[in-house]
Design an enzyme around this catalytic site. Sequence first.
Site, PDB file in Angstrom:
ATOM      1  N   ASN A 265       0.864  -1.185   0.000  1.00  0.00           N
ATOM      2  CA  ASN A 265       0.000   0.000   0.000  1.00  0.00           C
ATOM      3  C   ASN A 265       0.901   1.237   0.000  1.00  0.00           C
ATOM      4  O   ASN A 265       1.509   1.564   1.015  1.00  0.00           O
ATOM      5  CB  ASN A 265      -0.898  -0.036   1.253  1.00  0.00           C
ATOM      6  N   TRP A 266       0.975   1.877  -1.150  1.00  0.00           N
ATOM      7  CA  TRP A 266       1.903   3.007  -1.290  1.00  0.00           C
ATOM      8  C   TRP A 266       1.342   4.297  -0.688  1.00  0.00           C
ATOM      9  O   TRP A 266       2.032   5.317  -0.657  1.00  0.00           O
ATOM     10  CB  TRP A 266       2.235   3.248  -2.769  1.00  0.00           C
ATOM     11  N   LYS A 267       0.091   4.270  -0.274  1.00  0.00           N
ATOM     12  CA  LYS A 267      -0.564   5.457   0.313  1.00  0.00           C
ATOM     13  C   LYS A 267      -0.366   6.675  -0.606  1.00  0.00           C
ATOM     14  O   LYS A 267      -0.324   6.519  -1.817  1.00  0.00           O
ATOM     15  CB  LYS A 267      -0.049   5.675   1.743  1.00  0.00           C
TER      16      LYS A 267
ATOM     17  N   HIS B  96      -9.602   1.279   5.277  1.00  0.00           N
ATOM     18  CA  HIS B  96      -8.292   1.473   5.905  1.00  0.00           C
ATOM     19  C   HIS B  96      -8.457   2.452   7.072  1.00  0.00           C
ATOM     20  O   HIS B  96      -9.259   3.393   6.994  1.00  0.00           O
ATOM     21  CB  HIS B  96      -7.290   2.014   4.881  1.00  0.00           C
TER      22      HIS B  96
ATOM     23  N   GLY C 233       2.603   2.399  10.844  1.00  0.00           N
ATOM     24  CA  GLY C 233       3.576   3.476  10.672  1.00  0.00           C
ATOM     25  C   GLY C 233       4.297   3.864  11.946  1.00  0.00           C
ATOM     26  O   GLY C 233       4.918   4.923  12.023  1.00  0.00           O
TER      27      GLY C 233
ATOM     28  N   SER D 200       3.526  -1.969  10.317  1.00  0.00           N
ATOM     29  CA  SER D 200       4.989  -1.973  10.510  1.00  0.00           C
ATOM     30  C   SER D 200       5.646  -3.293  10.092  1.00  0.00           C
ATOM     31  O   SER D 200       6.574  -3.775  10.745  1.00  0.00           O
ATOM     32  CB  SER D 200       5.331  -1.638  11.957  1.00  0.00           C
TER      33      SER D 200
ATOM     34  N   GLY E 170       2.930  -1.136   4.321  1.00  0.00           N
ATOM     35  CA  GLY E 170       2.926   0.289   4.002  1.00  0.00           C
ATOM     36  C   GLY E 170       4.328   0.763   3.669  1.00  0.00           C
ATOM     37  O   GLY E 170       4.843   0.532   2.569  1.00  0.00           O
ATOM     38  N   GLY E 171       4.981   1.401   4.631  1.00  0.00           N
ATOM     39  CA  GLY E 171       6.284   2.026   4.411  1.00  0.00           C
ATOM     40  C   GLY E 171       7.298   1.154   3.693  1.00  0.00           C
ATOM     41  O   GLY E 171       7.970   1.606   2.750  1.00  0.00           O
TER      42      GLY E 171
HETATM   43  P1  13P Z   1       3.076   0.522   7.699  1.00  0.00           P
HETATM   44  O1  13P Z   1       3.571  -0.801   7.127  1.00  0.00           O
HETATM   45  O2  13P Z   1       3.824   1.701   7.190  1.00  0.00           O
HETATM   46  O3  13P Z   1       2.962   0.448   9.191  1.00  0.00           O
HETATM   47  O4  13P Z   1       1.581   0.708   7.145  1.00  0.00           O
HETATM   48  C1  13P Z   1       0.683  -0.325   7.296  1.00  0.00           C
HETATM   49  C2  13P Z   1      -0.526  -0.001   6.515  1.00  0.00           C
HETATM   50  O5  13P Z   1      -1.277   0.894   6.858  1.00  0.00           O
HETATM   51  C3  13P Z   1      -0.780  -0.777   5.304  1.00  0.00           C
HETATM   52  O6  13P Z   1      -2.053  -0.544   4.819  1.00  0.00           O
END
Ligand code: 13P
Length: 259
Positions: free
Chosen positions: A9-11, A94, A172, A212, A233-234
């Site tokens: 998920n690149w947000k 989300h 995150g 995370s 995410g990250g």
């Molecule tokens: P992180 O992996 O950055 O904690 O984000 C998780 C997330 O929200 C994936 O949708």
Amino acid sequence: MRKILVVGNWKMHLNTSQASLLVHRLQERIAIRRDVEVVLAPSMLVLQPLSVQIDRRKFRLAAQNAYFRDEGAFTGEVSFTMLRDLVHYVIVGHSERRHIFSEDLDMIRDKVAASVRNEITPILCVGETKRERSDGETKQVLHDQLMTALHNLTSREVGQMVIAYEPVWAIGTGDVAKPDQIEEIIDYIRGYIRDVFGPKASKELRILYGGSVTPEVIHGFLDVPGVDGFLVGGASLNYYSFANIVDAAYKWQREKGEV
Ligand code: 13P
């Protein structure tokens, strides 16, 4: 054995050229592996160019959000109907949508229904905040999120979807959930689905963990019974980290001899 699913998920990161560069690097680094499904969820803007660029034997696409009406006067929105030829999945509910954009339980229910109606697999995110956990409300929160979101779906539709358990306090923050906490919640989710939709849906449904996830912590999570993959995410923004997560999942599955 359900196929492991790794979703990046690149947000709200990466413009068109940055996204294209990341995909280029990932395609070099990630081999074609039928036993691990790798999904990229870029911003809405780059879905179209990436759909042309990706090697479809290696990657599928997901949208990070969509609106539940099929069309109409909804300035700024994109519908599931518009996405149906472009993506396999849409992330729904989300915690950033729930908390920053005030999406409530009914809105998320309507989005799950729109996703199913448009033959796009929803990745429904559920999870509790830090306060809800410390107040002992985790299961009640998950119960309410699941009960409303899956309202009116058939057992078959539920069996085909994906649920991502993302504790809000782990997103995150680098503060990962412990394997036994994840196991307990995944058991709870599968138990809920079994009670309401039957054993077949509960067996077929894929459940991911998110929060995370990095290559360093993934090994502890792969052994958690009932985890079918990860929503990253990250770490999905870095080709090296994301490819290492995919590799770890692949090796784990091979070692289990279950491919
Ligand atoms: P992180 O992996 O950055 O904690 O984000 C998780 C997330 O929200 C994936 O949708």
